[in-house]
Design a protein around this motif. Structure first.
Motif, mmCIF file in Angstrom:
data_model
loop_
_atom_site.group_PDB
_atom_site.id
_atom_site.type_symbol
_atom_site.label_atom_id
_atom_site.label_comp_id
_atom_site.label_asym_id
_atom_site.label_seq_id
_atom_site.Cartn_x
_atom_site.Cartn_y
_atom_site.Cartn_z
ATOM 1 N N PRO B 36 33.471 36.361 30.319
ATOM 2 C CA PRO B 36 34.666 37.170 30.058
ATOM 3 C C PRO B 36 35.486 37.428 31.317
ATOM 4 N N PHE B 37 35.228 36.657 32.375
ATOM 5 C CA PHE B 37 35.966 36.841 33.621
ATOM 6 C C PHE B 37 35.917 35.543 34.414
ATOM 7 N N GLN B 38 36.746 35.482 35.466
ATOM 8 C CA GLN B 38 36.768 34.334 36.366
ATOM 9 C C GLN B 38 36.817 34.862 37.799
ATOM 10 N N LEU B 39 36.281 34.080 38.728
ATOM 11 C CA LEU B 39 36.219 34.536 40.124
ATOM 12 C C LEU B 39 36.789 33.460 41.028
ATOM 13 N N ALA B 40 37.831 33.820 41.766
ATOM 14 C CA ALA B 40 38.478 32.874 42.675
ATOM 15 C C ALA B 40 38.497 33.471 44.078
ATOM 16 N N ALA B 61 44.235 41.565 33.933
ATOM 17 C CA ALA B 61 44.028 42.375 35.123
ATOM 18 C C ALA B 61 43.197 41.593 36.141
ATOM 19 N N GLU B 62 43.311 41.999 37.407
ATOM 20 C CA GLU B 62 42.562 41.339 38.473
ATOM 21 C C GLU B 62 41.967 42.397 39.393
ATOM 22 N N ILE B 63 40.736 42.168 39.794
ATOM 23 C CA ILE B 63 40.108 43.038 40.793
ATOM 24 C C ILE B 63 39.977 42.248 42.083
ATOM 25 N N TYR B 64 40.580 42.747 43.160
ATOM 26 C CA TYR B 64 40.377 42.157 44.484
ATOM 27 C C TYR B 64 39.119 42.736 45.089
ATOM 28 N N PHE B 65 38.305 41.872 45.685
ATOM 29 C CA PHE B 65 37.046 42.270 46.320
ATOM 30 C C PHE B 65 37.083 41.773 47.753
ATOM 31 N N LEU B 66 37.159 42.721 48.692
ATOM 32 C CA LEU B 66 37.250 42.409 50.127
ATOM 33 C C LEU B 66 35.940 42.776 50.801
ATOM 34 N N VAL B 95 44.295 45.518 39.955
ATOM 35 C CA VAL B 95 45.694 45.227 39.628
ATOM 36 C C VAL B 95 45.817 45.197 38.101
ATOM 37 N N PRO B 96 46.630 46.077 37.518
ATOM 38 C CA PRO B 96 46.768 46.056 36.046
ATOM 39 C C PRO B 96 47.324 44.725 35.543
ATOM 40 N N ALA B 97 46.991 44.372 34.327
ATOM 41 C CA ALA B 97 47.539 43.170 33.693
ATOM 42 C C ALA B 97 49.063 43.233 33.712
ATOM 43 N N GLY B 98 49.673 42.133 34.085
ATOM 44 C CA GLY B 98 51.131 42.051 34.034
ATOM 45 C C GLY B 98 51.854 42.579 35.254
ATOM 46 N N ILE B 117 38.853 38.703 40.990
ATOM 47 C CA ILE B 117 38.109 38.576 39.734
ATOM 48 C C ILE B 117 39.084 38.837 38.597
ATOM 49 N N LEU B 118 39.380 37.798 37.841
ATOM 50 C CA LEU B 118 40.335 37.891 36.735
ATOM 51 C C LEU B 118 39.597 38.336 35.476
ATOM 52 N N LEU B 119 40.067 39.419 34.869
ATOM 53 C CA LEU B 119 39.333 40.017 33.755
ATOM 54 C C LEU B 119 39.761 39.403 32.426
ATOM 55 N N GLY B 120 39.447 38.128 32.284
ATOM 56 C CA GLY B 120 39.780 37.416 31.068
ATOM 57 C C GLY B 120 39.717 35.931 31.338
ATOM 58 N N ASP B 121 40.074 35.144 30.358
ATOM 59 C CA ASP B 121 39.952 33.694 30.500
ATOM 60 C C ASP B 121 41.264 33.032 30.906
ATOM 61 N N LYS B 122 42.261 33.868 31.253
ATOM 62 C CA LYS B 122 43.555 33.310 31.653
ATOM 63 C C LYS B 122 43.884 33.725 33.081
#
Lengths: 123, 123
Positions: B36-40, B61-66, B95-98, B117-122
């Motif tokens: 249910p997420f992706q990590l770049a 939405a995206e979570i930045y991890f530093l 970061v909220p979606a959109g 970390i993108l909270l979804g498949d897009k």
């Protein structure tokens, strides 16, 4: 959760079955309005030859994420249900829910990390 | 997905809206039976002062991890809808979606990473 939120109260040290000391969590299931996963772990260059946990099981599946500045800069052994898997960075390994597992750092250049991503809100 | 699976074909370079070059993905939504997420992201010590993307938006939405070997060893600015947030490692930012966003590396000791970390498949 429609606003920007920053967390600097990380890692959070939480007990995990089988672990010798509380494990450092960077993401927990209650953060940012609720997450379907949790992320623990951290730097491993001080952990060569030192297991952080006895062989243990989680209710949920776990993905190990091994990364280092240079390819091959970190090597770990992950033993799942008695079968040893040798990982060289960068690599991912999926541990099924309920499977007994343990990881051991074999080599780690400075800046090497191993994260465990738990696929659910339980450890 | 009930078996151990290892992936070493990472990172995978995939196009992301707004990014100057394909982004390195370590986890994609189709891995390990579906996530249910992706990590770049990845190492940032070579990216000081160099944005990797124009300001852009995701459907999810995206979570930045530093993270860095030493606390404060990495500093980034994340600008969300025109508002600048200064992060010092270790830190997370949601970061909220959109929402329009961009990150810029300000300082990074060797072994510093920024993951998205993108909270979804897009993307």
């Amino acid at each position: 959760m429609q606003t920007v939120e920053v967390r600097t109260d990380i890692p959070q040290f939480l007990p995990v079955a089988g672990h010798h000391v509380p494990a450092p969590f960077y993401l927990t299931a209650d953060m940012f309005g609720g997450l379907p996963f949790q992320l623990a772990g951290g730097s491993i260059d001080h952990l060569v030859g030192k297991p952080v946990a006895d062989p243990h099981r989680h209710e949920v599946a776990e993905i190990y994420f091994l990364v280092s500045p240079n390819p091959g800069g970190a090597k770990i052994d992950v033993t799942v249900e008695g079968e040893r898997h040798e990982l060289s960075s960068p690599a991912m390994l999926h541990v099924p829910a309920g499977a007994e597992h343990q990881f051991l750092t074999k080599e780690a250049e400075p800046g090497s990390y191993c994260f465990g991503i738990l696929l659910g809100d339980k450890a």
